[in-house]
Motif scaffolding. Structure first.
Motif, mmCIF file in Angstrom:
data_model
loop_
_atom_site.group_PDB
_atom_site.id
_atom_site.type_symbol
_atom_site.label_atom_id
_atom_site.label_comp_id
_atom_site.label_asym_id
_atom_site.label_seq_id
_atom_site.Cartn_x
_atom_site.Cartn_y
_atom_site.Cartn_z
ATOM 1 N N VAL A 111 37.879 -40.826 -6.908
ATOM 2 C CA VAL A 111 37.520 -39.442 -6.627
ATOM 3 C C VAL A 111 38.593 -38.523 -7.217
ATOM 4 N N ASP A 112 38.165 -37.359 -7.660
ATOM 5 C CA ASP A 112 39.072 -36.405 -8.288
ATOM 6 C C ASP A 112 39.813 -35.582 -7.238
ATOM 7 N N PHE A 113 40.866 -34.946 -7.671
ATOM 8 C CA PHE A 113 41.686 -34.086 -6.819
ATOM 9 C C PHE A 113 41.004 -32.729 -6.732
ATOM 10 N N ASP A 114 40.236 -32.514 -5.658
ATOM 11 C CA ASP A 114 39.500 -31.259 -5.520
ATOM 12 C C ASP A 114 39.887 -30.557 -4.220
ATOM 13 N N ALA A 115 39.093 -29.630 -3.759
ATOM 14 C CA ALA A 115 39.430 -28.822 -2.587
ATOM 15 C C ALA A 115 39.296 -29.569 -1.258
ATOM 16 N N HIS A 116 38.615 -30.682 -1.245
ATOM 17 C CA HIS A 116 38.357 -31.448 -0.030
ATOM 18 C C HIS A 116 39.606 -32.242 0.352
ATOM 19 N N ALA A 117 40.082 -32.117 1.579
ATOM 20 C CA ALA A 117 41.335 -32.764 1.993
ATOM 21 C C ALA A 117 41.305 -34.280 1.815
ATOM 22 N N ASP A 118 40.203 -34.924 2.207
ATOM 23 C CA ASP A 118 40.122 -36.378 2.059
ATOM 24 C C ASP A 118 40.093 -36.789 0.595
ATOM 25 N N HIS A 119 39.459 -35.994 -0.236
ATOM 26 C CA HIS A 119 39.425 -36.290 -1.665
ATOM 27 C C HIS A 119 40.825 -36.158 -2.260
ATOM 28 N N ARG A 120 41.531 -35.105 -1.881
ATOM 29 C CA ARG A 120 42.898 -34.911 -2.370
ATOM 30 C C ARG A 120 43.789 -36.083 -1.970
ATOM 31 N N MET A 121 43.658 -36.489 -0.701
ATOM 32 C CA MET A 121 44.483 -37.573 -0.196
ATOM 33 C C MET A 121 44.240 -38.858 -0.990
ATOM 34 N N VAL A 122 42.978 -39.236 -1.155
ATOM 35 C CA VAL A 122 42.657 -40.480 -1.852
ATOM 36 C C VAL A 122 43.081 -40.407 -3.313
ATOM 37 N N SER A 123 42.841 -39.277 -3.954
ATOM 38 C CA SER A 123 43.238 -39.110 -5.353
ATOM 39 C C SER A 123 44.751 -39.253 -5.521
ATOM 40 N N ALA A 124 45.509 -38.562 -4.683
ATOM 41 C CA ALA A 124 46.973 -38.603 -4.779
ATOM 42 C C ALA A 124 47.520 -39.993 -4.463
ATOM 43 N N LEU A 125 46.960 -40.654 -3.454
ATOM 44 C CA LEU A 125 47.452 -41.982 -3.090
ATOM 45 C C LEU A 125 47.040 -43.040 -4.109
ATOM 46 N N PHE A 126 45.875 -42.858 -4.735
ATOM 47 C CA PHE A 126 45.494 -43.740 -5.839
ATOM 48 C C PHE A 126 46.506 -43.610 -6.976
ATOM 49 N N ASP A 127 46.861 -42.365 -7.318
ATOM 50 C CA ASP A 127 47.834 -42.153 -8.394
ATOM 51 C C ASP A 127 49.156 -42.843 -8.079
ATOM 52 N N LYS A 128 49.608 -42.731 -6.837
ATOM 53 C CA LYS A 128 50.868 -43.381 -6.445
ATOM 54 C C LYS A 128 50.750 -44.904 -6.510
ATOM 55 N N ALA A 129 49.642 -45.431 -6.014
ATOM 56 C CA ALA A 129 49.442 -46.886 -6.037
ATOM 57 C C ALA A 129 49.391 -47.395 -7.474
ATOM 58 N N MET A 130 48.673 -46.695 -8.330
ATOM 59 C CA MET A 130 48.547 -47.130 -9.730
ATOM 60 C C MET A 130 49.887 -47.019 -10.453
ATOM 61 N N GLU A 131 50.637 -45.975 -10.158
ATOM 62 C CA GLU A 131 51.968 -45.834 -10.757
ATOM 63 C C GLU A 131 52.845 -47.022 -10.369
ATOM 64 N N LYS A 132 52.793 -47.407 -9.110
ATOM 65 C CA LYS A 132 53.570 -48.549 -8.631
ATOM 66 C C LYS A 132 53.137 -49.843 -9.324
ATOM 67 N N ILE A 133 51.841 -50.028 -9.461
ATOM 68 C CA ILE A 133 51.313 -51.226 -10.132
ATOM 69 C C ILE A 133 51.813 -51.301 -11.568
ATOM 70 N N LEU A 134 51.766 -50.188 -12.267
ATOM 71 C CA LEU A 134 52.201 -50.166 -13.664
ATOM 72 C C LEU A 134 53.715 -50.364 -13.788
ATOM 73 N N LYS A 135 54.477 -49.742 -12.905
ATOM 74 C CA LYS A 135 55.948 -49.883 -12.946
ATOM 75 C C LYS A 135 56.380 -51.310 -12.630
ATOM 76 N N GLU A 136 55.641 -51.972 -11.753
ATOM 77 C CA GLU A 136 55.992 -53.334 -11.368
ATOM 78 C C GLU A 136 55.571 -54.357 -12.419
ATOM 79 N N GLY A 137 54.859 -53.912 -13.424
ATOM 80 C CA GLY A 137 54.494 -54.807 -14.517
ATOM 81 C C GLY A 137 53.448 -55.835 -14.153
ATOM 82 N N HIS A 138 52.439 -55.428 -13.415
ATOM 83 C CA HIS A 138 51.371 -56.346 -13.019
ATOM 84 C C HIS A 138 50.390 -56.646 -14.156
ATOM 85 N N ASN A 139 50.775 -56.319 -15.377
ATOM 86 C CA ASN A 139 49.967 -56.606 -16.548
ATOM 87 C C ASN A 139 48.559 -56.016 -16.394
ATOM 88 N N TYR A 140 48.537 -54.781 -16.025
ATOM 89 C CA TYR A 140 47.272 -54.091 -15.822
ATOM 90 C C TYR A 140 47.021 -53.154 -16.976
#
Length: 140
Positions: A111-140
């Motif tokens: 889901v995109d980062f839009d005006a809906h609080a739950d959408h913002r939360m999921v979008s932002a936390l997805f970005d953080k999770a994906m950043e962590k996955i990429l930094k840890e070198g999970h070959n993704y």
């Protein structure tokens, strides 16, 4: 060719809003589809069971789709929103992170980062999770 897809959404009905256009196409290609519902869709208490039935109807309509329903409450009030609770935010980010690594999908739609609080939360936390996955070198 996409062999598997993961759709990450706050609550039921968002999977169609952000990924409905591609679901049928992916299924025709025999792609494995997973959906992660982060919240229970229970902000409106009287619509909670309706949202669960809506999810089940969509899954039935499209056929072979796997899903995981997390047990977090909806909350649209920014002031008291889950994202302002550090412990819950950490738990949700970890659950998103774990499911991404479990599915190892070729395509991830979130889901995109839009005006809906739950959408913002999921979008932002997805970005953080994906950043962590990429930094840890999970070959993704």
């Amino acid at each position: 060719m996409i062999k598997s897809a993961l759709i990450i959404v706050p609550h039921q009905d968002d999977e169609l809003n952000i990924g409905g256009f591609i679901l049928n196409r992916l299924l025709k290609q025999d792609a494995v589809i997973n959906i992660l519902y982060v919240t229970k869709g229970n902000f409106y208490k009287d619509k909670y069971s309706w949202r669960q039935k809506e999810r089940d109807k969509i899954l039935q309509m499209f056929g072979d789709i796997k899903y995981k329903q997390l047990d977090y409450d909806d909350g649209y009030d920014y002031k008291n929103h889950t994202v302002n609770n550090r412990e819950l935010k950490t738990d949700i980010e970890r659950d998103i992170y774990d499911y991404i690594l479990k599915c190892r999908s070729d395509l991830i739609i979130c889901v995109d980062f839009d005006a809906h609080a739950d959408h913002r939360m999921v979008s932002a936390l997805f970005d953080k999770a994906m950043e962590k996955i990429l930094k840890e070198g999970h070959n993704y």
